[in-house]
Design an enzyme around this catalytic site. Structure first.
Site: not given
Length: 273
Positions: A70, A139
């Site tokens: 990701s 993230k």
């Protein structure tokens, strides 16, 4: 001066080779004290090292690994990173653009991704911060409490508080849309463009996204579907209290060692009204 006038006990200690010379040597400790065996010294040094590692983990720095794709292209699967825990001490808080590590807020990770180290040695090292532990995600912060995030302008850029954000510096080059907020609902095959979607970040929470926007189960994948009446309003957002710290270094593999800092892309974003 006769020989009888000379000092019978010279003080410089350079000519006396008898008992007096031996009595003038430097003593390294109390008489009869035995030096610690090498194995005991090794154990003592190991205990001190582990103690320092625990102290560093608790208050300053901790190691983590990247569990998924990701965060491509910057961070790859199984990359080792270092997280700075003191980044948000003294009233500080995560800022837009920061790459952060946080505890899994609500089952975002699969069972295998959250398992962590499996071998006994790795588990022990994980406890003291010398080996990455599981149950955490990495993230990028897109919005902080009060921010209004919309998707997207005609160029496919995410807008924060009405200002388009150019994220080309760290996004994957083949990303068709910088913020697939709309694609989570209308389908991944849709082209990027203006959408009637708006997300307001609750106070005390963060809106986070992976840099690999087409393959990231982040806030945009977990937020409530518009019109839902059973979804809690904080679903998909990360509590600030769950943040471990800010990523500041990629340390393994050594061939890609790099320092990670906050980009300038969000500097033009105004504070929420």
């Amino acid at each position: 001066m006769t020989s009888e006038d000379r000092d019978p006990n010279p003080s410089n200690g350079t000519t006396d080779t008898g008992e007096g010379a031996r009595s003038s040597t430097i003593s390294l400790g109390p008489a009869g004290k035995r030096q610690m065996p090498i194995w005991q010294e090794s154990i003592l040094l190991l205990c001190i090292a582990l103690g320092l590692a625990v102290l560093l983990k608790a208050f300053f720095i901790q190691a983590f690994y990247i569990p998924s794709e990701s965060m491509l292209p910057g961070l790859h699967v199984n990359d080792r990173i270092l997280v700075q825990k003191v980044s948000y001490w003294g009233g500080g808080s995560p800022q837009r653009g920061d790459v952060i590590v946080f505890s899994d807020p609500d089952g975002w990770l699969s069972e295998s991704e959250s398992a962590g180290p499996t071998s006994p040695v790795a588990k022990v090292l994980g406890k003291v911060g010398l080996y990455p532990s599981g149950g955490h995600l990495v993230k990028r912060v897109i919005g902080v409490g009060g921010d209004v995030i919309t998707c997207c302008d005609k160029q496919g850029r995410l807008k924060v508080n009405g200002v388009p954000v150019d994220e080309k510096a760290y996004l994957a080059k083949d990303t068709p849309c910088a913020a697939p907020l709309s694609q989570q609902i209308v389908g991944r095959n849709q082209k990027c463009g203006p959408r009637d979607l708006k997300v307001t970040v609750p106070k005390g929470y963060l809106f986070v996204m992976g840099d690999n926007r087409t393959d990231s189960a982040d806030s945009s994948a977990h937020i409530c579907v518009p019109g839902s009446t059973t979804c809690p309003p904080t679903q998909g957002f990360v509590p600030v209290d769950d943040v471990v710290g800010k990523v500041f270094a990629l340390v393994w593999p050594l061939s890609r060692f790099d320092m990670i800092s906050r980009p300038d892309d969000f500097k033009g974003v105004p504070d929420p009204r």
